[in-house]
Design an enzyme around this catalytic site. Sequence first.
Site, mmCIF file in Angstrom:
data_model
loop_
_atom_site.group_PDB
_atom_site.id
_atom_site.type_symbol
_atom_site.label_atom_id
_atom_site.label_comp_id
_atom_site.label_asym_id
_atom_site.label_seq_id
_atom_site.Cartn_x
_atom_site.Cartn_y
_atom_site.Cartn_z
ATOM 1 N N GLN A 1 87.235 79.971 39.780
ATOM 2 C CA GLN A 1 87.899 78.687 40.002
ATOM 3 C C GLN A 1 87.013 77.762 40.830
ATOM 4 O O GLN A 1 87.063 77.761 42.052
ATOM 5 C CB GLN A 1 89.237 78.906 40.707
ATOM 6 C CG GLN A 1 89.991 77.636 40.906
ATOM 7 C CD GLN A 1 91.434 77.754 40.489
ATOM 8 O OE1 GLN A 1 91.957 78.824 40.333
ATOM 9 N NE2 GLN A 1 92.068 76.636 40.324
ATOM 10 N N PHE A 2 86.212 76.945 40.135
ATOM 11 C CA PHE A 2 85.325 76.015 40.840
ATOM 12 C C PHE A 2 86.104 74.942 41.586
ATOM 13 O O PHE A 2 85.599 74.345 42.535
ATOM 14 C CB PHE A 2 84.319 75.377 39.868
ATOM 15 C CG PHE A 2 84.907 74.323 38.969
ATOM 16 C CD1 PHE A 2 84.852 72.984 39.330
ATOM 17 C CD2 PHE A 2 85.520 74.664 37.772
ATOM 18 C CE1 PHE A 2 85.387 72.008 38.507
ATOM 19 C CE2 PHE A 2 86.054 73.702 36.949
ATOM 20 C CZ PHE A 2 85.998 72.366 37.314
ATOM 21 N N THR A 3 87.355 74.704 41.192
ATOM 22 C CA THR A 3 88.139 73.651 41.844
ATOM 23 C C THR A 3 88.487 73.980 43.291
ATOM 24 O O THR A 3 88.969 73.116 44.020
ATOM 25 C CB THR A 3 89.434 73.348 41.058
ATOM 26 O OG1 THR A 3 90.230 74.522 40.994
ATOM 27 C CG2 THR A 3 89.108 72.843 39.656
#
Length: 157
Positions: free
Chosen positions: A83-85
């Site tokens: 999850q890069f967010t």
Amino acid sequence: MRLVLQRVSGASVTVAGEVVASIGPGLLVLVGFGGEDGPDFAEGPLCRALFEKVLDLRIFPDAAGKLNLSLRETGGELLLVSQFTLYAACRKGRRPSFSDAAAPDVAAALYARFVELARRALPGKVASGVFGADMDVALVNRGPVTIVLDSRDFAAS
């Protein structure tokens, strides 16, 4: 590296209508890598310390209902989802900036190594999402218990 741990009764990941991973009781961990996490980060002591923290945090109830047991002690399962967010910067404007996140090629390699580290530590108890895929993540957060771990907090220790 940022990790969001959620104690779950169960969790799953679906990609294009197909369930690609699921677990029963244990932890769903959202995994994000930042620009400061170099290509060798997954082999380093900081990554290892964070991973050991995931295994050893006493966030599961004992027979008396007190949070005294770890994932390792309960024999729970682990679902890892990239999850890069987790590196969203929302200070300015209405659109988050993800410039603090690791480049996709670096993050993909780090995530793969992190999943492998988990599979070596918990054989048969680790599932993972698909890096870069549009995933539907379903979970039943038990407690609820949600914990955030950030490598910056451990680097200063």
